[in-house]
Design an enzyme around this catalytic site. Structure first.
Site, mmCIF file in Angstrom:
data_model
loop_
_atom_site.group_PDB
_atom_site.id
_atom_site.type_symbol
_atom_site.label_atom_id
_atom_site.label_comp_id
_atom_site.label_asym_id
_atom_site.label_seq_id
_atom_site.Cartn_x
_atom_site.Cartn_y
_atom_site.Cartn_z
ATOM 1 N N SER A 18 14.222 9.071 11.141
ATOM 2 C CA SER A 18 14.879 8.343 10.041
ATOM 3 C C SER A 18 15.928 9.179 9.318
ATOM 4 O O SER A 18 16.625 8.666 8.433
ATOM 5 C CB SER A 18 13.837 7.902 9.015
ATOM 6 O OG SER A 18 12.895 7.064 9.605
ATOM 7 N N ARG A 37 -8.271 13.474 -0.211
ATOM 8 C CA ARG A 37 -8.926 12.755 -1.317
ATOM 9 C C ARG A 37 -10.309 13.306 -1.661
ATOM 10 O O ARG A 37 -10.693 13.326 -2.823
ATOM 11 C CB ARG A 37 -9.040 11.262 -0.977
ATOM 12 C CG ARG A 37 -7.708 10.536 -1.049
ATOM 13 C CD ARG A 37 -7.885 9.066 -0.701
ATOM 14 N NE ARG A 37 -6.605 8.411 -0.625
ATOM 15 C CZ ARG A 37 -6.263 7.517 0.310
ATOM 16 N NH1 ARG A 37 -7.147 7.178 1.240
ATOM 17 N NH2 ARG A 37 -5.077 6.972 0.302
ATOM 18 N N CYS A 81 -5.756 2.180 -1.595
ATOM 19 C CA CYS A 81 -5.383 0.993 -2.371
ATOM 20 C C CYS A 81 -6.565 0.084 -2.696
ATOM 21 O O CYS A 81 -6.565 -0.585 -3.740
ATOM 22 C CB CYS A 81 -4.305 0.203 -1.651
ATOM 23 S SG CYS A 81 -4.608 -0.021 0.095
ATOM 24 N N SER A 97 -0.391 -5.939 4.500
ATOM 25 C CA SER A 97 0.511 -4.806 4.279
ATOM 26 C C SER A 97 -0.224 -3.489 4.052
ATOM 27 O O SER A 97 0.395 -2.430 4.147
ATOM 28 C CB SER A 97 1.466 -5.078 3.106
ATOM 29 O OG SER A 97 0.742 -5.324 1.939
ATOM 30 N N GLY A 98 -1.542 -3.539 3.802
ATOM 31 C CA GLY A 98 -2.328 -2.303 3.756
ATOM 32 C C GLY A 98 -2.232 -1.546 5.072
ATOM 33 O O GLY A 98 -2.413 -0.340 5.122
ATOM 34 N N HIS A 116 -4.200 -6.831 -2.587
ATOM 35 C CA HIS A 116 -5.624 -6.790 -2.268
ATOM 36 C C HIS A 116 -6.404 -7.439 -3.415
ATOM 37 O O HIS A 116 -6.059 -7.265 -4.587
ATOM 38 C CB HIS A 116 -6.115 -5.346 -2.142
ATOM 39 C CG HIS A 116 -5.668 -4.637 -0.905
ATOM 40 N ND1 HIS A 116 -4.939 -5.223 0.102
ATOM 41 C CD2 HIS A 116 -5.887 -3.348 -0.496
ATOM 42 C CE1 HIS A 116 -4.724 -4.334 1.069
ATOM 43 N NE2 HIS A 116 -5.271 -3.180 0.730
HETATM 44 C C1 2RA Z 1 -5.591 -0.877 4.119
HETATM 45 N N1 2RA Z 1 -6.458 0.532 2.412
HETATM 46 O O1 2RA Z 1 -5.529 -1.817 3.336
HETATM 47 C C2 2RA Z 1 -5.731 0.495 3.640
HETATM 48 C C3 2RA Z 1 -4.388 1.114 3.513
HETATM 49 N N2 2RA Z 1 -4.410 2.410 2.964
HETATM 50 O O2 2RA Z 1 -5.524 -1.002 5.329
#
Ligand code: 2RA
Length: 353
Positions: free
Chosen positions: A41, A100, A130, A160-161, A260
């Site tokens: 990129s 984490r 997320c 989109s996760g 989410h």
């Molecule tokens: C998902 N939590 O939604 C994951 C992305 N980091 O797939």
């Protein structure tokens, strides 16, 4: 001097939202904003604060002079490069899973545990997953008042996760199914996708996502749990500072593009009421309470996607479980769930540099 901010992974789904946030929030007078990505990129131009900025390739020198480097790249890239950024003098704020659970890396949600920002011996601060993040503002606020003891959650996670490829797949499935002359019923989905050149073997999801729900997110871990479900447990414990919090999660992917949702069943040490919970949610600036059952008003992803706050509703006192609340939360997984929280940590850090 004005702090220099770098964005590593500038061209990804979350990186794009980070740039949007940088362009629309003016809380920190950043100096240079440096965009870094894979060599593939590099050379792309992206508009940042009204000027075209050329994306540069990831290299140790790319971090020279950088004060804060926000990372949104795969785990293995972060694992290698966040320590390099730290060696070069930047504080890395990492949105991957690489650090984490590292005891020397704080896991920060500013409205819950901003005090942890200064506790960073490795020069790295982690951003939660997320799914965990979407419920942290609400749980953190309730925990301060009532002391959280047990948590049972089911997630309803957006495509989109899984990144841009997952978004593309959901759109491709929707158009393949919607394009049929005769409506496709749920039972025909696999065959129809196959016939449209969209076999499941090519999908980031283990089953059709359009017209379906898929009880799977992440990878397989011990005893049938998924990585995503264990992240909810481990990260919630670390962020809230409750090492023995009892947590059970089931993570489910739903045909939503972004945002989410979680259905939360939370048990506290002290007595809770819906009224008290409403007051707490109303007082938390990063929460919008939408809870009017008589008028059928509650949060849904379609009504809040693209927004910064977490939406909370359907707050009920559990009928058969003392000291327990049930509620529904929606959080934009690309904003508060990823880019925004990372950026908010950068803002907090900039105040302390
Ligand atoms: C998902 N939590 O939604 C994951 C992305 N980091 O797939």
């Amino acid at each position: 001097t004005a702090p220099v901010l770098a964005l590593v992974g500038a061209t990804g789904a979350v990186g794009t939202v980070m740039i949007d946030i940088i362009n629309t929030r003016s809380t920190v007078p950043w100096g240079e904003i440096r965009l870094i990505a894979s060599p593939r990129s590099a050379g792309k131009k992206i508009n940042v604060r009204g000027q075209d900025v050329t994306v540069i390739a990831l290299s140790p020198e790319a971090f020279d002079g950088v004060d804060i480097a926000m990372f949104d790249v795969p785990d293995e890239v972060s694992a290698e490069w966040a320590p390099i950024a730290a060696e070069r003098g930047a504080v890395a704020i990492d949105n991957s899973g690489a650090f984490r659970m590292d005891a020397d890396v704080p896991l920060v949600v500013p409205e819950v545990n901003a005090d942890q920002i200064n506790n960073r011996p490795r020069g790295i601060i982690a951003n939660p997953n997320c799914t965990t993040l979407s419920m942290m503002a609400s749980l953190g606020a309730l925990h301060r008042e009532f002391e959280l003891k047990e948590l049972v959650v089911a997630s309803y996670q957006a495509a989109s996760g899984g990144g841009q490829a997952a978004i593309d797949r959901l759109y491709a499935e929707i158009s393949a199914l919607a394009g049929k002359e005769v409506g496709v019923v749920a039972g025909d989905v696999r065959e129809t996708l196959e016939a449209a050149g969209l076999p499941i073997s090519d999908s980031p999801f283990p089953a059709p996502l359009a017209l379906n729900v898929v009880p799977w997110a992440g990878s397989l871990k011990d005893d049938g749990w998924t990585s995503e479900e264990l992240k909810v447990r481990n990260e919630a414990r670390k962020i809230l500072g409750i090492p023995d919090l009892k947590v059970s999660a089931t993570c489910v992917r739903v045909p939503v593009v972004t945002t989410h949702s979680l259905s939360v069943h939370a048990t506290f040490a002290r007595e809770v009421t819906v009224e008290a919970a409403h007051k707490i949610f109303e007082a938390q600036p990063s929460i919008v309470l939408v809870d009017d059952p008589a008028a059928k008003r509650f949060p849904t992803p379609a009504d809040m996607v693209g927004e910064d706050p977490t939406y909370v509703g359907r707050v009920r006192q559990a009928l058969d479980f003392p000291n327990t609340l049930d509620f529904f939360v929606c959080g934009d997984n690309l904003r508060k769930g990823a880019a925004l929280n990372t950026y908010e940590v950068a803002e907090e850090l900039a105040k302390r540099l």
